[in-house]
Design an enzyme around this catalytic site. Structure first.
Site, PDB file in Angstrom:
ATOM      1  NE  ARG A   1      40.477  17.443  24.388  1.00  0.00           N
ATOM      2  CZ  ARG A   1      40.768  18.043  23.235  1.00  0.00           C
ATOM      3  NH1 ARG A   1      41.975  17.952  22.725  1.00  0.00           N
ATOM      4  NH2 ARG A   1      39.844  18.735  22.591  1.00  0.00           N
ATOM      5  CB  ILE A   2      47.778  14.234  26.906  1.00  0.00           C
ATOM      6  CG1 ILE A   2      46.856  13.628  25.842  1.00  0.00           C
ATOM      7  CG2 ILE A   2      48.732  13.159  27.452  1.00  0.00           C
ATOM      8  CD1 ILE A   2      47.549  13.124  24.578  1.00  0.00           C
TER       9      ILE A   2
ATOM     10  NE  ARG B   1      50.883  26.859  21.561  1.00  0.00           N
ATOM     11  CZ  ARG B   1      50.235  26.636  20.424  1.00  0.00           C
ATOM     12  NH1 ARG B   1      50.572  27.304  19.343  1.00  0.00           N
ATOM     13  NH2 ARG B   1      49.263  25.749  20.352  1.00  0.00           N
TER      14      ARG B   1
ATOM     15  CB  THR C   1      53.767   9.538  26.189  1.00  0.00           C
ATOM     16  OG1 THR C   1      53.273  10.688  26.881  1.00  0.00           O
ATOM     17  CG2 THR C   1      54.284   8.526  27.176  1.00  0.00           C
TER      18      THR C   1
ATOM     19  NE  ARG D   1      53.428  12.375  16.547  1.00  0.00           N
ATOM     20  CZ  ARG D   1      52.405  11.718  17.090  1.00  0.00           C
ATOM     21  NH1 ARG D   1      52.525  11.137  18.266  1.00  0.00           N
ATOM     22  NH2 ARG D   1      51.261  11.623  16.427  1.00  0.00           N
TER      23      ARG D   1
ATOM     24  CD  GLU E   1      57.609   6.841  16.777  1.00  0.00           C
ATOM     25  OE1 GLU E   1      56.572   6.444  16.198  1.00  0.00           O
ATOM     26  OE2 GLU E   1      57.588   7.441  17.846  1.00  0.00           O
TER      27      GLU E   1
ATOM     28  CG  HIS F   1      53.942   5.768  18.782  1.00  0.00           C
ATOM     29  ND1 HIS F   1      54.313   6.758  17.909  1.00  0.00           N
ATOM     30  CD2 HIS F   1      52.772   6.196  19.317  1.00  0.00           C
ATOM     31  CE1 HIS F   1      53.405   7.719  17.914  1.00  0.00           C
ATOM     32  NE2 HIS F   1      52.454   7.406  18.764  1.00  0.00           N
TER      33      HIS F   1
END
Ligand code: 8YV
Length: 332
Positions: A161-162, A182, A242, A244, A273, A294
């Site tokens: 989606r992103i 994938r 944006t 991980r 983090e 983040h």
């Protein structure tokens, strides 16, 4: 689920007021009003007493926590899309359902990705700093020149989606869209985005101007952009993340930017983090990297929507149905 009037729901961090008010109405909600992050010991205590645990990215719900969870714990309703903070396999083995909050932070995260895609090549942070320090000597034809975005090749790693929302934005900025995923996306989506699929990540990386990481962190994507793969990038290339921090070998990235083997990076996420590599901080002073803490999904609208998703997942589960956003082993 025990037959009690209201579920005991432990929420690990402060959520928007609207969400907390609703949670108080619906559940026996134990809220974290002062927002102090929970220690592992606190999480164990929470897992011992709760029917439902609502953690966030800052909570490590690992096998040790889950191993001490009480009989009552039947649902972990993560406030967040990524579930790499949770040992989902162990949770499922213990009969605990895990849900997340997909969809509602897509546009906000894609906006932030686009902001970083623009910020580094166009030297936004450097420009701001000049003004802040009162160092602007006036316009000059050859001063503060960055690089044009339009016409550049964007390689998206992870076309969910992103990734697709980033592609849509980047198209509007005149970039050509390339992706590795994938699974290849449908012909209709490829056509809409005029996106070129690369089965080989290595081959794609070698040809991109900007690479954007938009895949989840799973065992399979840990250091997907390893030192070896980063070396495949052209020295003029920029990297944006944006998703991980763990998806990129952060040390290798910093080292290469420092050595001039990569042009720069825009990072909203980090491997450890809230610690950020001192090397990256140092590089941010040169303008070669732009760092954000983040903030990809940090809009009030997004956080309220995330909270509402959490509530729907809990309520559906409580009513004896399958919650809409179950995390399944196939997603890991
Ligand atoms: C969230 C995120 O703020 O949802 C995600 O996966 O990375 C963030 O945007 C965070 O995870 C909340 O737990």
């Amino acid at each position: 689920m025990p037959n009690r009037k209201k579920l005991l729901v432990v929420v690990t961090r402060k959520l928007p007021d609207r969400v907390e008010t609703r949670m108080r109405e619906l559940f026996d909600a134990r809220l974290n009003i002062d927002d102090t992050p929970m220690s592992q010991a606190d999480l164990v205590e929470a897992a011992k007493m709760a029917d439902v645990l609502v953690p966030t990215v800052t909570d490590r719900i690992d096998a040790a926590v889950l191993g001490q969870s009480g009989e009552r714990l039947k649902l972990i309703a993560n406030f967040g899309n990524g579930v790499d903070n949770i040992d989902v396999t162990t949770a499922l083995q213990r009969g605990i359902t895990v849900t997340n909050t997909p969809g509602v932070l897509t546009e906000d995260t894609a906006d932030m990705t686009m902001a970083l895609i623009l910020a580094v090549p166009r030297r936004l942070a450097e420009g701001l700093e000049v003004l802040e320090h009162g160092e602007w000597k006036g316009w000059s034809p050859t001063w503060m020149l960055g690089h044009r975005i339009s016409g550049k090749r964007l390689g998206i790693v992870g076309m969910g989606r992103i990734g697709q929302a980033v592609a849509r934005r980047a198209r509007a900025f005149g970039m050509s869209i390339h992706y590795h995923n994938r699974r290849r996306v449908s012909p209709a989506v490829e056509e809409e985005l005029e996106a070129t699929y690369w089965e080989s990540l290595d081959q794609m990386l070698a040809r991109m101007d900007i690479v954007s990481v938009n895949c989840p962190h799973t065992p399979a994507t840990y250091h997907l952009l390893s030192a070896r793969r980063l070396k495949l990038l052209r020295p003029e290339a920029f990297v944006v993340n944006t998703a991980r921090g763990e998806v990129i070998d952060e040390n290798a990235l910093a080292r290469m930017i420092d050595a001039g083997e990569l042009a720069g990076a825009g990072l909203d996420v980090f491997e450890h983090e809230p610690a950020v590599s001192p090397k990256l901080i140092k590089l941010s002073r040169t303008g070669k990297v732009v760092l954000l803490p983040h903030m990809g999904s940090a809009t009030i609208e997004g956080r309220v929507d995330m909270g509402e998703k959490v509530i729907i997942n809990i309520k559906t589960f409580m009513d004896g149905h399958r919650p809409p956003d179950r995390v399944l082993p196939s997603m890991l």
